[in-house]
Motif scaffolding. Structure first.
Motif, PDB file in Angstrom:
ATOM      1  N   ARG A  19      75.372  77.162  16.761  1.00 34.75           N
ATOM      2  CA  ARG A  19      74.240  76.724  15.933  1.00 34.75           C
ATOM      3  C   ARG A  19      74.744  75.838  14.797  1.00 34.75           C
ATOM      4  NH1 ARG A  19      69.239  80.093  13.808  1.00 34.75           N
ATOM      5  NH2 ARG A  19      68.561  78.676  12.175  1.00 34.75           N
ATOM      6  N   ASP A  21      73.655  74.524  11.427  1.00 37.54           N
ATOM      7  CA  ASP A  21      72.682  74.686  10.351  1.00 37.54           C
ATOM      8  C   ASP A  21      73.240  74.037   9.090  1.00 37.54           C
ATOM      9  OD1 ASP A  21      74.620  76.489   9.474  1.00 37.54           O
ATOM     10  OD2 ASP A  21      73.448  78.249  10.009  1.00 37.54           O
ATOM     11  N   ASP A  53      69.178  73.250  13.770  1.00 35.73           N
ATOM     12  CA  ASP A  53      67.937  73.523  13.050  1.00 35.73           C
ATOM     13  C   ASP A  53      67.677  72.398  12.048  1.00 35.73           C
ATOM     14  OD1 ASP A  53      69.470  74.070  10.752  1.00 35.73           O
ATOM     15  OD2 ASP A  53      69.140  76.230  10.855  1.00 35.73           O
TER      16      ASP A  53
END
Length: 110
Positions: A19, A21, A53
């Protein structure tokens, strides 16, 4: 999370996170800023990233602005389909250079 390799005059930033971020974006930015004195070409290897994100995307935009202000270049490498689709839907694919491999990214920056 982030490792740096020098391939010729290109600094390759390899992400080992799933991920991306804002906190990872901060690490990327700090890594790039620390290399400005010796590099003007950067390849960000995103092969392991499955999700970006909004904070991660914002961080990448900030990194791109920082790189552009230094007359440096950045190529995003190895995006998975879902990540690439998100870049296309948000039209960020028009802002960032992208490559399938680090070798291709190096060729783009010659």
């Amino acid at each position: 999370m982030v490792s740096l390799d020098d391939i010729g005059d290109v600094c390759v930033i390899r992400l080992s996170t799933v991920r991306l971020d804002s906190s990872v974006g901060t690490v990327i930015r700090n890594s790039i800023v620390s290399k400005f004195d010796s590099h003007s070409k950067f390849a960000l290897d995103m092969t392991s990233v499955k999700l970006v994100d909004s904070g991660g995307l914002g961080a990448l935009v900030a990194v791109l602005k920082n790189i552009t202000s230094q007359q440096a270049s950045l190529v995003l490498v190895g995006m998975q389909k879902s990540v690439k689709l998100m870049f296309e839907l948000s039209r960020m694919d028009r802002q960032f250079k992208m490559a399938e491999s680090v070798d291709q990214a190096i060729e783009l920056m010659k």
